[in-house]
Design a protein around this motif. Structure first.
Motif, short mmCIF file in Angstrom:
data_model
loop_
_atom_site.label_atom_id
_atom_site.label_comp_id
_atom_site.label_asym_id
_atom_site.label_seq_id
_atom_site.Cartn_x
_atom_site.Cartn_y
_atom_site.Cartn_z
N ASP A 1 0.85 -1.20 0.00
CA ASP A 1 0.00 0.00 0.00
C ASP A 1 0.88 1.24 0.00
N SER A 2 0.33 2.31 -0.53
CA SER A 2 1.05 3.60 -0.53
C SER A 2 0.07 4.73 -0.28
N GLN A 3 0.59 5.81 0.24
CA GLN A 3 -0.19 7.04 0.43
C GLN A 3 0.68 8.22 0.04
N GLN A 4 0.06 9.18 -0.65
CA GLN A 4 0.81 10.37 -1.05
C GLN A 4 -0.07 11.60 -0.89
N LEU A 5 0.46 12.62 -0.22
CA LEU A 5 -0.22 13.90 -0.06
C LEU A 5 0.60 14.95 -0.79
N THR A 6 -0.03 15.60 -1.78
CA THR A 6 0.68 16.54 -2.65
C THR A 6 0.09 17.94 -2.52
N GLY A 7 0.95 18.92 -2.36
CA GLY A 7 0.53 20.32 -2.37
C GLY A 7 1.18 21.04 -3.55
N ILE A 8 0.36 21.72 -4.38
CA ILE A 8 0.87 22.35 -5.60
C ILE A 8 0.33 23.78 -5.73
N LEU A 9 1.22 24.71 -5.99
CA LEU A 9 0.84 26.08 -6.36
C LEU A 9 0.89 26.23 -7.87
N ARG A 10 -0.05 27.00 -8.43
CA ARG A 10 -0.06 27.29 -9.87
C ARG A 10 -0.14 28.80 -10.08
N TYR A 11 0.72 29.31 -10.98
CA TYR A 11 0.70 30.73 -11.31
C TYR A 11 0.43 30.89 -12.80
N GLU A 12 -0.68 31.58 -13.13
CA GLU A 12 -1.06 31.85 -14.52
C GLU A 12 -0.49 33.20 -14.95
N MET A 13 0.25 33.21 -16.06
CA MET A 13 0.96 34.41 -16.48
C MET A 13 0.10 35.37 -17.28
N GLY A 14 -1.09 34.95 -17.70
CA GLY A 14 -1.98 35.84 -18.43
C GLY A 14 -1.86 35.76 -19.94
N ASN A 15 -0.92 34.97 -20.44
CA ASN A 15 -0.75 34.82 -21.89
C ASN A 15 -1.01 33.38 -22.34
N GLY A 16 -1.73 32.64 -21.51
CA GLY A 16 -2.03 31.24 -21.82
C GLY A 16 -1.09 30.28 -21.13
N PHE A 17 0.10 30.78 -20.75
CA PHE A 17 1.07 29.91 -20.08
C PHE A 17 0.91 29.99 -18.56
N SER A 18 1.24 28.88 -17.90
CA SER A 18 1.25 28.84 -16.45
C SER A 18 2.34 27.87 -15.99
N VAL A 19 2.78 28.06 -14.76
CA VAL A 19 3.75 27.15 -14.15
C VAL A 19 3.15 26.63 -12.85
N HIS A 20 3.51 25.41 -12.48
CA HIS A 20 3.04 24.85 -11.23
C HIS A 20 4.15 24.04 -10.58
N GLY A 21 4.13 24.00 -9.26
CA GLY A 21 5.15 23.27 -8.54
C GLY A 21 4.81 23.15 -7.07
N GLY A 22 5.48 22.21 -6.42
CA GLY A 22 5.22 22.00 -5.00
C GLY A 22 5.97 20.80 -4.49
N ALA A 23 5.39 20.15 -3.50
CA ALA A 23 6.04 19.01 -2.86
C ALA A 23 4.99 17.97 -2.51
N PHE A 24 5.46 16.74 -2.30
CA PHE A 24 4.57 15.69 -1.84
C PHE A 24 5.24 14.88 -0.74
N MET A 25 4.40 14.27 0.11
CA MET A 25 4.86 13.41 1.19
C MET A 25 4.33 12.00 0.92
N GLN A 26 5.21 11.02 0.98
CA GLN A 26 4.88 9.67 0.52
C GLN A 26 5.26 8.64 1.59
N LYS A 27 4.41 7.61 1.73
CA LYS A 27 4.65 6.53 2.69
C LYS A 27 4.29 5.20 2.04
N ILE A 28 5.12 4.16 2.28
CA ILE A 28 4.92 2.83 1.73
C ILE A 28 4.86 1.82 2.86
N SER A 29 3.97 0.82 2.77
CA SER A 29 3.91 -0.24 3.76
C SER A 29 3.41 -1.52 3.10
#
Length: 342
Positions: free
Chosen positions: A109-137
């Motif tokens: 089994d696995s569990q993952q919690l992901t947090g992501i920020l997204r920034y829209e530049m106004g010209n159709g392009f956007s960037v997103h990024g963040g981090a996740f926490m993962q556990k395996i058992s």
């Protein structure tokens, strides 16, 4: 059309759990990040595999299982948004009834919690990024003995870029997930139990998601996921010796292509085709099914701010051998997602 068909795609992704080769399950989907405004989504899927062999009287390997996920997206302003996603990206549910591996099993089994920020530049392009926490058992029982172990919560990173052209419902998004190295601890039992320590890694991966309108009320959508499993192992050391429990020798690439159609203000439907390859060798005990070909059907009902989507998927697995025993079979998956805009 855009929002309804995307909801269908999300429901079919939930139902696609069994259509992955190897141990991939959720595909680390971040689709909720691209919903409009504030949004919450919950998904559940049930998978019923039938993977058997005619050799050595083997009657069963993979067993039924369920998966769950949720996602919350918050729109801070016209440019900045945030998503919190919980899912179960990897797993195995395998039990050998007869044959050379009789009595063996693997439940991961696995569990993952992901947090992501997204920034829209106004010209159709956007960037997103963040981090996740993962556990395996999990637990694995082979001729090397019984391993019961788990990892701590380890961190990974996610980053990506997207381009959108709303007037034609166009969106292309590329997302990268780092690999995660885990330290695990547990018990390795042979004639008697002994404390065990070891390492296991989860793969780095690239997800490419796209959609575009191709006719009035009709959308083409799809995805490509490449997970770098080659060289990944699960190894432990204890008083009972050093054991390599898992050994992947191939990367896994999954393709999906679908067409969605809006029928009226409430109903939309979709058809998807999929292929997942790269698991025909290596890690045979943990993942007895080979490359997978699938077809899925989905429907979505929207009323006010509530969207209910469901999908079913049939998956056919290529032959793969566990020692001298060749396995093949199929799986039927059903998924349901409920989304609320607010």
């Amino acid at each position: 059309m855009k929002k309804q068909t995307l909801t269908i795609a999300a429901a079919l992704t939930v139902a696609a759990t069994a259509a992955q080769a190897g141990i991939d399950r959720s595909g680390q989907d971040i689709g909720v990040l691209f919903e409009e405004g504030n949004y919450f989504q919950f998904g559940v899927a049930n998978v019923s595999p039938d993977i058997t062999s005619d050799s050595f009287g083997v009657t069963q390997s993979a067993v039924p299982f369920s998966t769950f996920s949720f996602g919350y997206k918050h729109q801070f302003n016209d440019n900045l948004s945030f998503a919190l996603i919980w899912d179960q990206p990897y797993g195995a549910d395998v039990q050998y009834i007869d044959g050379p591996a009789a009595g063996g099993y693997a439940f991961i089994d696995s569990q993952q919690l992901t947090g992501i920020l997204r920034y829209e530049m106004g010209n159709g392009f956007s960037v997103h990024g963040g981090a996740f926490m993962q556990k395996i058992s999990g637990e694995i029982l082979t001729t090397s003995g019984l391993l019961i172990a788990e990892t701590g919560n380890e961190l990974g990173g996610v980053a990506g870029v997207a381009y959108e052209k709303p007037e034609i419902a166009l969106r292309v998004a590329l997302t990268y997930f780092t690999g995660v190295d885990h330290e695990l601890s547990g018990i390795h039992a042979t004639l008697g139990p002994a404390a065990a320590t070891g390492t296991v890694s989860m793969p780095e991966a690239f997800n490419l998601d796209f959609q575009t309108g191709i006719a009035q009320n009709t959308l083409l959508f799809g995805s490509v996921r490449h997970a770098k499993y080659d060289g990944i192992t699960l190894s432990t050391t204890s008083a009972n010796g050093a054991v390599d429990w898992v050994d992947f020798v191939d990367d896994v690439t999954t393709y999906e292509l679908g067409v969605g159609r809006k029928l009226n203000d409430n109903w939309s439907v979709a058809l998807t085709l999929g292929y997942s390859g790269g698991a025909d060798t290596g890690t045979t005990f943990l993942a007895p099914a080979g490359s997978a070909t699938s077809v899925g059907l989905g429907a979505s009902y929207t009323t006010g701010d509530i969207k209910i989507s469901g999908g079913v998927r049939y998956t056919q697995f290529a032959e793969k051998s566990v020692g001298p025993v060749p396995f093949e079979g199929s799986a039927l998956s059903a998924g349901l997602s409920v989304g609320i805009a607010f």
